[in-house]
Design an enzyme around this catalytic site. Structure first.
Site, short mmCIF file in Angstrom:
data_model
loop_
_atom_site.label_atom_id
_atom_site.label_comp_id
_atom_site.label_asym_id
_atom_site.label_seq_id
_atom_site.Cartn_x
_atom_site.Cartn_y
_atom_site.Cartn_z
N ASP A 1 2.49 -0.56 8.34
CA ASP A 1 1.06 -0.83 8.16
C ASP A 1 0.34 -0.78 9.50
O ASP A 1 0.52 -1.66 10.35
CB ASP A 1 0.87 -2.21 7.52
CG ASP A 1 1.33 -2.23 6.08
OD1 ASP A 1 0.80 -1.43 5.29
OD2 ASP A 1 2.24 -3.01 5.75
N HIS B 1 0.98 3.76 6.58
CA HIS B 1 -0.22 3.41 5.80
C HIS B 1 -1.31 3.06 6.80
O HIS B 1 -1.28 1.99 7.41
CB HIS B 1 0.16 2.22 4.89
CG HIS B 1 -0.99 1.65 4.12
ND1 HIS B 1 -0.89 0.43 3.46
CD2 HIS B 1 -2.23 2.12 3.86
CE1 HIS B 1 -2.03 0.17 2.86
NE2 HIS B 1 -2.87 1.17 3.08
N MET C 1 -3.03 -1.15 11.38
CA MET C 1 -4.35 -1.77 11.19
C MET C 1 -5.07 -1.86 12.53
O MET C 1 -4.45 -2.19 13.54
CB MET C 1 -4.20 -3.19 10.63
CG MET C 1 -3.36 -3.28 9.37
SD MET C 1 -3.43 -4.95 8.70
CE MET C 1 -2.13 -4.86 7.47
N ASP D 1 1.13 -1.36 -3.57
CA ASP D 1 1.32 -2.09 -2.31
C ASP D 1 0.48 -3.36 -2.36
O ASP D 1 -0.74 -3.29 -2.50
CB ASP D 1 0.87 -1.18 -1.16
CG ASP D 1 1.01 -1.82 0.22
OD1 ASP D 1 1.62 -2.91 0.32
OD2 ASP D 1 0.51 -1.22 1.19
N SER E 1 8.01 -3.16 3.57
CA SER E 1 6.96 -3.14 4.59
C SER E 1 7.32 -4.06 5.75
O SER E 1 7.55 -5.25 5.56
CB SER E 1 5.63 -3.61 3.98
OG SER E 1 4.73 -3.93 5.02
N MET F 1 -3.80 0.22 -4.17
CA MET F 1 -3.61 -1.10 -3.56
C MET F 1 -3.72 -2.19 -4.62
O MET F 1 -4.70 -2.23 -5.38
CB MET F 1 -4.64 -1.35 -2.47
CG MET F 1 -4.48 -0.50 -1.21
SD MET F 1 -2.91 -0.75 -0.35
CE MET F 1 -3.01 -2.49 0.11
N HIS G 1 7.95 1.21 5.25
CA HIS G 1 6.49 1.24 5.17
C HIS G 1 5.91 0.55 6.41
O HIS G 1 6.25 -0.59 6.72
CB HIS G 1 6.07 0.50 3.89
CG HIS G 1 4.60 0.50 3.61
ND1 HIS G 1 3.96 1.53 2.94
CD2 HIS G 1 3.65 -0.42 3.89
CE1 HIS G 1 2.68 1.22 2.82
NE2 HIS G 1 2.46 0.05 3.39
N MET H 1 -4.60 1.81 7.89
CA MET H 1 -5.78 1.00 7.54
C MET H 1 -6.65 0.95 8.79
O MET H 1 -6.74 -0.07 9.48
CB MET H 1 -5.33 -0.40 7.09
CG MET H 1 -4.75 -0.37 5.69
SD MET H 1 -3.77 -1.85 5.32
CE MET H 1 -2.21 -1.35 6.02
C1 DX5 Z 1 -1.33 -5.11 3.15
C2 DX5 Z 1 -0.29 -4.08 3.46
C3 DX5 Z 1 1.01 -4.27 2.78
C4 DX5 Z 1 1.71 -5.57 3.04
C5 DX5 Z 1 2.20 -6.03 1.71
O1 DX5 Z 1 -2.57 -4.65 3.46
O2 DX5 Z 1 -0.73 -2.79 3.16
O3 DX5 Z 1 1.89 -3.17 3.01
O4 DX5 Z 1 2.80 -5.50 3.90
O5 DX5 Z 1 2.71 -7.30 1.87
P1 DX5 Z 1 3.21 -8.16 0.62
O6 DX5 Z 1 4.29 -7.39 -0.04
O7 DX5 Z 1 3.66 -9.43 1.26
O8 DX5 Z 1 2.02 -8.35 -0.27
ZN ZN Z 2 0.75 -1.16 3.28
#
Ligand code: DX5
Ligand code: ZN
Length: 227
Positions: A34, A65, A36, A174, A8, A136, A32, A67
């Protein structure tokens, strides 16, 4: 069952995303990403323009992903841009069948994510619309959080549902995935592993991806679900 690794970029240097992607591209299966929006989660990262730019600079398939509060409105756009997987959150999506079908129609794999407090069973009837179920293992929103062991029974139930369904839906984990936790995830039934801080806060991201993959493969080989 093939183990797949999805580093990620949430923990990468956002000013050097192309280089950070290149650091893992020989050893990773996915990158990956993220997304947000500071509505669905209390954090703000990147959106479609950055994903479009990143697509021009990496050969790794992007696993987006989302969010965000309005995935129904935005998800297909990520697929149209070239993301190879687009995952929407069950807690945010209003018309899951329509949105998952729109993702697939645009040429991407379709994922459905469930947060730690969301049960997996209500989504059993949607498995035919899905290519990946993201369970998650932290509350979504931030990297570097502590892995939630309480989610592992749900990973097991997700794997059982997917097996019973007979399709080839991947089970992704994740959040807090690293050296200490990846084997438990694989034993419980995960086959796609997201790792952010474990990879990008290390001195050698590629070596960490390889080491985590080896751990996950060993754990999968001894897991009852994989036989
Ligand atoms: C958190 C994200 C993850 C994040 C995980 O909401 O969806 O993808 O990057 O980070 P680590 O591996 O540090 O928990
Ligand atoms: Zn993620």
């Amino acid at each position: 069952m093939a183990v797949q690794m999805a580093p990620s970029i949430l923990s990468a240097d956002f000013a050097r995303l192309a280089d950070e992607a290149a650091a893992v591209s020989p050893v990773a299966d996915w990158l990956h990403v993220d997304v947000m929006d500071n509505h669905f989660v209390p954090n703000l990262t990147i959106g479609l323009p950055v994903v479009e730019s990143l697509l021009k600079h990496t050969s790794l398939p992007l696993d987006c992903h989302l969010m965000i509060g309005e995935p129904d409105r935005w998800a297909a756009g990520y697929a149209e841009a070239g993301a190879r997987n687009v995952t929407v959150h069950a807690e945010a999506v209003r018309s899951p069948v329509r949105t998952l079908r729109a993702i697939r129609a645009a040429g991407a794999r379709a994922g459905l994510a469930i947060s730690p407090g969301t049960a997996v069973e209500p989504y059993e009837d949607l498995l035919g619309e899905l290519d990946m179920l993201l369970v998650m293992t932290v509350e979504p929103g931030f990297g570097h959080q502590q892995f939630l062991d309480l989610v592992l029974p749900k990973v097991r139930r997700a794997r059982a549902l997917v097996s019973r369904h007979g399709g080839s839906v991947w089970v992704q984990v994740d959040g807090g995935v690293g050296e200490e936790t990846i084997e438990r995830c694989a034993e419980a039934g995960a086959d796609v592993f997201v790792a952010g801080s474990a990879v990008y806060e290390s001195g050698d991201p590629a070596a960490v991806v390889q080491a985590l993959r080896a751990q996950a493969e060993r754990a999968t080989a001894r897991a009852p679900w994989s036989r």
